[in-house]
Design a protein around this motif. Structure first.
Motif, PDB file in Angstrom:
ATOM      1  N   LYS B 254       1.055  -1.152  -0.136  1.00  5.46           N
ATOM      2  CA  LYS B 254       0.057   0.164   0.066  1.00  5.46           C
ATOM      3  C   LYS B 254       1.172   1.860  -0.194  1.00  5.46           C
ATOM      4  O   LYS B 254       0.592   2.255  -0.544  1.00  5.46           O
ATOM      5  N   GLU B 255       2.124   0.980   0.532  1.00  4.05           N
ATOM      6  CA  GLU B 255       3.007   2.334   0.978  1.00  4.05           C
ATOM      7  C   GLU B 255       3.990   2.236   0.067  1.00  4.05           C
ATOM      8  O   GLU B 255       4.827   1.288  -0.602  1.00  4.05           O
ATOM      9  N   LYS B 256       4.462   3.498  -0.501  1.00  4.42           N
ATOM     10  CA  LYS B 256       5.505   3.506  -1.849  1.00  4.42           C
ATOM     11  C   LYS B 256       7.120   3.793  -1.094  1.00  4.42           C
ATOM     12  O   LYS B 256       7.020   3.726  -0.012  1.00  4.42           O
ATOM     13  N   THR B 257       7.815   3.097  -1.526  1.00  7.52           N
ATOM     14  CA  THR B 257       9.039   3.133  -0.883  1.00  7.52           C
ATOM     15  C   THR B 257       9.959   3.760  -1.330  1.00  7.52           C
ATOM     16  O   THR B 257      11.522   3.916  -1.289  1.00  7.52           O
ATOM     17  N   THR B 258       9.271   5.070  -2.260  1.00  9.11           N
ATOM     18  CA  THR B 258      10.366   6.183  -2.974  1.00  9.11           C
ATOM     19  C   THR B 258      11.515   5.856  -2.315  1.00  9.11           C
ATOM     20  O   THR B 258      12.951   6.561  -2.879  1.00  9.11           O
ATOM     21  N   HIS B 259      11.101   6.786  -1.360  1.00 11.76           N
ATOM     22  CA  HIS B 259      12.159   8.187  -0.209  1.00 11.76           C
ATOM     23  C   HIS B 259      13.241   6.962  -0.072  1.00 11.76           C
ATOM     24  O   HIS B 259      14.735   7.539   0.257  1.00 11.76           O
ATOM     25  N   SER B 344      36.383  -7.365   4.062  1.00 16.15           N
ATOM     26  CA  SER B 344      37.097  -6.044   4.384  1.00 16.15           C
ATOM     27  C   SER B 344      35.197  -4.889   4.294  1.00 16.15           C
ATOM     28  O   SER B 344      34.896  -4.289   4.025  1.00 16.15           O
ATOM     29  N   ASN B 345      33.799  -5.875   4.526  1.00 19.27           N
ATOM     30  CA  ASN B 345      32.723  -5.553   4.182  1.00 19.27           C
ATOM     31  C   ASN B 345      31.314  -5.700   4.975  1.00 19.27           C
ATOM     32  O   ASN B 345      31.400  -6.172   5.840  1.00 19.27           O
ATOM     33  N   VAL B 346      31.329  -4.248   4.855  1.00 16.60           N
ATOM     34  CA  VAL B 346      29.855  -3.963   5.765  1.00 16.60           C
ATOM     35  C   VAL B 346      28.727  -4.204   4.647  1.00 16.60           C
ATOM     36  O   VAL B 346      28.396  -3.134   4.111  1.00 16.60           O
ATOM     37  N   ARG B 347      27.191  -4.226   4.872  1.00 18.30           N
ATOM     38  CA  ARG B 347      25.661  -3.717   4.762  1.00 18.30           C
ATOM     39  C   ARG B 347      25.577  -3.244   5.407  1.00 18.30           C
ATOM     40  O   ARG B 347      24.972  -3.239   6.574  1.00 18.30           O
ATOM     41  N   PHE B 348      24.796  -2.289   4.849  1.00 18.87           N
ATOM     42  CA  PHE B 348      23.912  -1.397   5.237  1.00 18.87           C
ATOM     43  C   PHE B 348      22.336  -1.245   4.641  1.00 18.87           C
ATOM     44  O   PHE B 348      22.295  -1.394   3.763  1.00 18.87           O
ATOM     45  N   THR B 349      21.876  -1.907   5.401  1.00 17.09           N
ATOM     46  CA  THR B 349      19.863  -2.334   4.691  1.00 17.09           C
ATOM     47  C   THR B 349      19.306  -1.116   5.544  1.00 17.09           C
ATOM     48  O   THR B 349      18.883  -1.528   6.410  1.00 17.09           O
ATOM     49  N   LEU B 350      18.716  -0.173   4.710  1.00 19.59           N
ATOM     50  CA  LEU B 350      17.999   0.887   5.337  1.00 19.59           C
ATOM     51  C   LEU B 350      16.011   0.076   5.086  1.00 19.59           C
ATOM     52  O   LEU B 350      16.344  -0.766   4.828  1.00 19.59           O
ATOM     53  N   GLY B 351      15.236   1.452   5.739  1.00 10.58           N
ATOM     54  CA  GLY B 351      14.193   0.574   6.170  1.00 10.58           C
ATOM     55  C   GLY B 351      13.339   1.540   5.972  1.00 10.58           C
ATOM     56  O   GLY B 351      14.070   3.215   6.426  1.00 10.58           O
ATOM     57  N   LYS B 352      12.015   1.504   5.878  1.00 10.71           N
ATOM     58  CA  LYS B 352      10.937   2.513   5.974  1.00 10.71           C
ATOM     59  C   LYS B 352      10.740   3.967   7.410  1.00 10.71           C
ATOM     60  O   LYS B 352      10.855   5.332   6.694  1.00 10.71           O
ATOM     61  N   PHE B 353      11.464   3.753   8.218  1.00  9.94           N
ATOM     62  CA  PHE B 353      11.559   4.234   8.887  1.00  9.94           C
ATOM     63  C   PHE B 353      12.722   4.725   9.802  1.00  9.94           C
ATOM     64  O   PHE B 353      12.886   5.877  10.288  1.00  9.94           O
ATOM     65  N   ASN B 354      13.420   4.658   8.446  1.00 10.19           N
ATOM     66  CA  ASN B 354      14.840   5.837   8.661  1.00 10.19           C
ATOM     67  C   ASN B 354      14.848   7.219   8.279  1.00 10.19           C
ATOM     68  O   ASN B 354      13.907   7.369   7.362  1.00 10.19           O
ATOM     69  N   THR B 355      15.772   7.934   8.975  1.00  9.18           N
ATOM     70  CA  THR B 355      15.283   9.203   8.943  1.00  9.18           C
ATOM     71  C   THR B 355      16.912  10.272   8.018  1.00  9.18           C
ATOM     72  O   THR B 355      17.718   9.801   8.328  1.00  9.18           O
TER      73      THR B 355
END
Lengths: 140, 381
Positions: B254-259, B344-355
């Protein structure tokens, strides 16, 4: 935190002691490699059969950095004879324990210390170089 | 400030989902298998959840089997289909970048006499289609390729892979755990025979997932008991979890994830500009919009993660499951990273609550961490 590090490990990781490289060292060692995810270099200064200074550099995880920090603090000022017998268990006790899968870090650090002392002894003529020794033993 | 950037490991439960779940804990707590009115109420909730999910995924609701999560769904589908059909065909193809809950079951099947073959991927993590086609023959029973990779976020061309699979008369499974809420899943249109999902990856509760199982095909259960879920998965239904998963899935589309994509791109742009000697692992185009997997030259990934953690920032090294095992990532290895770069690797995974503020705080902290760790690295340039 998935890995349970003690406060002492964290302190030594965030504020490591004896970081760096001694110029014109009496002994040098490189242990581990980047493929395994931990590589350390040690440089030592020796005077009157004592380790007067020791420094290290690290490509490694928090416990790799912390174990090296604690070890260098402990052996600074120690006689070579005593330093040769320095045990990895002592590092673990000093840190208040390490996660099981990180025990090898303390072993690697000891390997580095022994290798640096061996390098010093080889250079100062107190010991047959390791390479020649193995070559001879093969011949025999 | 606390920042959570490990949303591929798990996500925060959406409060609206929690609200839907509440009554099923201590009011409507009946067992869906009971024949009294409370059992019927629970069964009604179960049916409604299946109907809702069937609509969203465009699949028959009778093919939805609720499980404890995607690990169980992957195990059920792969072991269940293989063991029930071993007289027909005995080769199983999986991509070499699958999650361990696919790789470990096929390894087990290998011990039971099945022939396991691994489909190679290119430097972006995409299946090598020509190699795949060569591997497909009339002995192949099942092909399993994940919709989205959990470490590098690569999106596969599932429709093409399933079509090729069916051409050779084999069955197709996809672990779609990382696809929601970023990709539309259309089971019928994509010709998917089996699919796995887990609710906690899309702001739903932990401990609940589903296996979409085309029941045209014979499948053996891995849990025997009270014959729930048509005998395919025994065990009392986790009604609060199931209701929560249906609601979370509904909200997801229902909610867009473009941001999110804007925020992720902003983060990478800042990192690229302000931190020297870093590389993005994986495909920059065919990638879900919340993932960054970054290699930091001459320092170790776990050290970065642990130090960021002391600053209140949660990120991952590779996949969360392997972070305790001290094993280099099989995914990064498969896409061709050099051995000396695997740690030497790090994974950053964002979510809908991040600002944006959180992203700025993370990059600011990351700069300091990387600088400090590099100041005493033993790797010589």
């Amino acid at each position: 935190m998935a890995l349970k590090y003690t406060k002492k490990v964290m302190d030594n990781f965030l504020h490591p002691k004896n970081i760096g490289e001694i110029k014109n060292p009496d002994g040098y060692a490189e242990v581990g490699n980047p493929i395994c995810g931990d590589m350390l270099t040690f440089t030592i200064k020796v005077k009157n059969k004592k380790i007067t200074d020791i420094k290290y550099l690290s490509f490694g995880c928090a416990s790799n950095i912390a174990t090296a920090s604690v070890m260098t603090e402990k052996v600074k000022g120690m006689t070579l004879e005593k330093a040769k017998k320095f045990k990895w268990e002592t590092i673990i006790n000093e840190l208040g324990g390490l996660p099981k899968q990180k025990i090898h870090c303390s072993v690697l650090v000891i390997k580095g210390l022994q290798k640096a002392i061996e390098d010093y002894e080889t250079k100062s003529g107190k010991k047959t170089p390791h390479r020649i020794k193995t070559h001879l033993s093969k011949k025999l | 400030m606390q920042v959570y950037l490990d949303n591929s490991a798990t996500t925060k439960l959406d409060k609206r989902v929690l609200k839907k779940m509440y009554p099923y804990f201590s009011e409507n707590y009946g067992n869906a298998s009971s024949i009294h009115f409370m059992g019927e109420d629970a069964n009604k909730a179960l049916d409604e959840a299946k109907k809702e999910i069937g609509k969203i995924l465009n699949c028959g609701q009778k093919n939805i089997i609720f499980t404890s999560g995607a690990s169980e769904a992957n195990n059920l589908i792969i072991k269940g289909i293989a063991r029930a059909n071993k007289e027909k065909r005995n080769t199983i193809l999986v991509s070499e970048i699958e999650h361990s809950s696919v790789l470990a079951p096929v390894e087990q099947l290998g011990k039971e006499g099945f022939k396991i073959k691994y489909i190679p991927v290119d430097e972006n993590g995409q299946i090598k289609m020509s190699e795949f086609e060569k591997m497909l023959d009339e002995k192949v029973l099942l092909v399993s390729v994940m919709t989205v990779n959990n470490e590098i976020g690569t999106i596969q061309d599932i429709k093409t892979i399933s079509k090729l699979t069916h051409k050779k008369g084999a069955l197709f499974h996809t672990d779609a755990v990382q696809a929601v809420p970023y990709l539309k899943l259309d089971i019928n249109n994509s010709e998917i025979d089996f699919l796995s999902l887990s609710a906690h990856k899309f702001y739903g509760p932990k401990g609940v997932g589903l296996a979409y199982v085309n029941r045209k095909y014979k499948i053996f259960p891995i849990i025997d008991g009270g014959e729930q879920e048509y005998g395919i998965r025994s065990g009392t239904h986790n009604i609060p979890g199931i209701v929560g998963m249906a609601e979370a899935l509904k909200l997801a589309y229902k909610e867009k994830t473009t941001h999110l994509k804007e925020l992720r791109d902003y983060m990478w742009d800042r990192m690229k500009a302000e931190i020297p000697n870093i590389n993005l692992n994986g495909d920059s185009r065919s990638r879900i919009p919340n993932n960054l997997n970054v290699r930091f030259e001459s320092i170790e990934g776990e050290a970065i993660v642990i130090e960021l953690s002391t600053k209140g920032i949660c990120v991952g090294t590779g996949s969360a499951c392997s972070s305790k095992k001290l094993r280099a990532s099989h995914v990064l290895k498969a896409i061709g990273l050099k051995d000396e770069h695997l740690n030497s690797n790090v994974r950053f995974t964002l979510g809908k609550f991040n600002t944006k503020k959180e992203i700025d705080h993370t990059v600011d902290s990351l700069k300091k961490v990387v600088k400090r760790l590099r100041s005493f690295t033993s790797i010589k340039k």
